[in-house]
Design a protein around this motif. Sequence first.
Motif, PDB file in Angstrom:
ATOM      1  N   THR A 184       0.752  -1.249   0.058  1.00  0.00           N
ATOM      2  CA  THR A 184       0.021   0.082  -0.052  1.00  0.00           C
ATOM      3  C   THR A 184       0.834   1.403   0.011  1.00  0.00           C
ATOM      4  OG1 THR A 184      -1.968  -1.096   1.133  1.00  0.00           O
ATOM      5  CG2 THR A 184      -1.938   1.202   1.179  1.00  0.00           C
ATOM      6  N   GLN A 185       1.972   1.237   0.711  1.00  0.00           N
ATOM      7  CA  GLN A 185       2.939   2.398   0.916  1.00  0.00           C
ATOM      8  C   GLN A 185       3.580   2.591  -0.539  1.00  0.00           C
ATOM      9  OE1 GLN A 185       5.224   1.428   4.139  1.00  0.00           O
ATOM     10  NE2 GLN A 185       3.973   2.075   5.668  1.00  0.00           N
ATOM     11  N   LEU A 186       3.977   1.550  -1.180  1.00  0.00           N
ATOM     12  CA  LEU A 186       4.683   1.753  -2.412  1.00  0.00           C
ATOM     13  C   LEU A 186       3.941   2.204  -3.648  1.00  0.00           C
ATOM     14  CD1 LEU A 186       6.936   1.107  -4.250  1.00  0.00           C
ATOM     15  CD2 LEU A 186       6.227  -1.249  -4.538  1.00  0.00           C
ATOM     16  N   ARG A 187       2.586   1.823  -3.389  1.00  0.00           N
ATOM     17  CA  ARG A 187       1.476   2.096  -4.338  1.00  0.00           C
ATOM     18  C   ARG A 187       1.057   3.539  -4.312  1.00  0.00           C
ATOM     19  NH1 ARG A 187      -4.329  -0.491  -6.238  1.00  0.00           N
ATOM     20  NH2 ARG A 187      -4.598   1.238  -7.760  1.00  0.00           N
ATOM     21  N   ALA A 188       1.269   4.298  -3.021  1.00  0.00           N
ATOM     22  CA  ALA A 188       0.868   5.642  -2.778  1.00  0.00           C
ATOM     23  C   ALA A 188       2.155   6.408  -3.360  1.00  0.00           C
ATOM     24  CB  ALA A 188       0.794   5.798  -1.133  1.00  0.00           C
ATOM     25  N   LEU A 189       3.449   5.947  -3.147  1.00  0.00           N
ATOM     26  CA  LEU A 189       4.417   6.558  -3.667  1.00  0.00           C
ATOM     27  C   LEU A 189       4.378   6.496  -4.988  1.00  0.00           C
ATOM     28  CD1 LEU A 189       7.299   5.129  -1.378  1.00  0.00           C
ATOM     29  CD2 LEU A 189       6.329   7.392  -1.397  1.00  0.00           C
ATOM     30  N   LEU A 190       4.074   5.422  -5.761  1.00  0.00           N
ATOM     31  CA  LEU A 190       4.141   5.297  -7.049  1.00  0.00           C
ATOM     32  C   LEU A 190       3.122   6.436  -7.889  1.00  0.00           C
ATOM     33  CD1 LEU A 190       4.364   1.702  -7.997  1.00  0.00           C
ATOM     34  CD2 LEU A 190       6.132   3.253  -8.543  1.00  0.00           C
ATOM     35  N   VAL A 191       1.861   6.212  -7.063  1.00  0.00           N
ATOM     36  CA  VAL A 191       0.834   7.639  -7.408  1.00  0.00           C
ATOM     37  C   VAL A 191       1.427   8.871  -7.463  1.00  0.00           C
ATOM     38  CG1 VAL A 191      -1.326   8.164  -7.023  1.00  0.00           C
ATOM     39  CG2 VAL A 191      -1.048   5.893  -6.934  1.00  0.00           C
ATOM     40  N   GLU A 192       2.031   9.042  -6.170  1.00  0.00           N
ATOM     41  CA  GLU A 192       2.583  10.471  -6.033  1.00  0.00           C
ATOM     42  C   GLU A 192       3.643  10.869  -7.019  1.00  0.00           C
ATOM     43  OE1 GLU A 192       5.500  12.531  -2.609  1.00  0.00           O
ATOM     44  OE2 GLU A 192       4.153  10.848  -1.958  1.00  0.00           O
ATOM     45  N   GLY A 193       4.484   9.918  -7.358  1.00  0.00           N
ATOM     46  CA  GLY A 193       5.443  10.243  -8.456  1.00  0.00           C
ATOM     47  C   GLY A 193       4.922  10.535  -9.730  1.00  0.00           C
ATOM     48  N   PRO A 196       6.399  15.127 -15.579  1.00  0.00           N
ATOM     49  CA  PRO A 196       6.980  14.125 -16.286  1.00  0.00           C
ATOM     50  C   PRO A 196       8.460  13.865 -15.714  1.00  0.00           C
ATOM     51  CG  PRO A 196       7.019  16.409 -17.315  1.00  0.00           C
ATOM     52  CD  PRO A 196       6.353  16.480 -16.084  1.00  0.00           C
ATOM     53  N   GLY A 197       8.935  12.671 -16.036  1.00  0.00           N
ATOM     54  CA  GLY A 197      10.107  12.173 -15.421  1.00  0.00           C
ATOM     55  C   GLY A 197      11.234  12.416 -16.591  1.00  0.00           C
ATOM     56  N   SER A 198      12.507  11.689 -16.094  1.00  0.00           N
ATOM     57  CA  SER A 198      13.425  11.619 -17.158  1.00  0.00           C
ATOM     58  C   SER A 198      13.252  10.581 -18.401  1.00  0.00           C
ATOM     59  CB  SER A 198      14.743  11.178 -16.423  1.00  0.00           C
ATOM     60  OG  SER A 198      15.068  12.332 -15.376  1.00  0.00           O
TER      61      SER A 198
END
Length: 79
Positions: free
Chosen positions: A43-52, A57-59
């Motif tokens: 759940t924490q990883l999913r929240a971090l992915l959604v936040e990211g 835009p990323g690199s």
Amino acid sequence: MATMNVSLPDGLKEFVETQVGERGYGTSSEFVRDLIRREQARTQLRALLVEGMGSGPGSEMDEAYFQRMRERIRLSGAA
């Protein structure tokens, strides 16, 4: 530590008991605690992915990007 009682159908109870034996858990409580910890981490990883994903835009991940990563790792002494 708090106590929680959980009712399981026979099939799930048998599954838990099998997992306890096969995976080396001492008790069914240890197995359930491990499942809950894994779900918390997921759940924490999913929240971090959604936040990211919402951070813009990323690199671009081209050969130059990976070369920069390799260089950073080499300079950090981690390689």
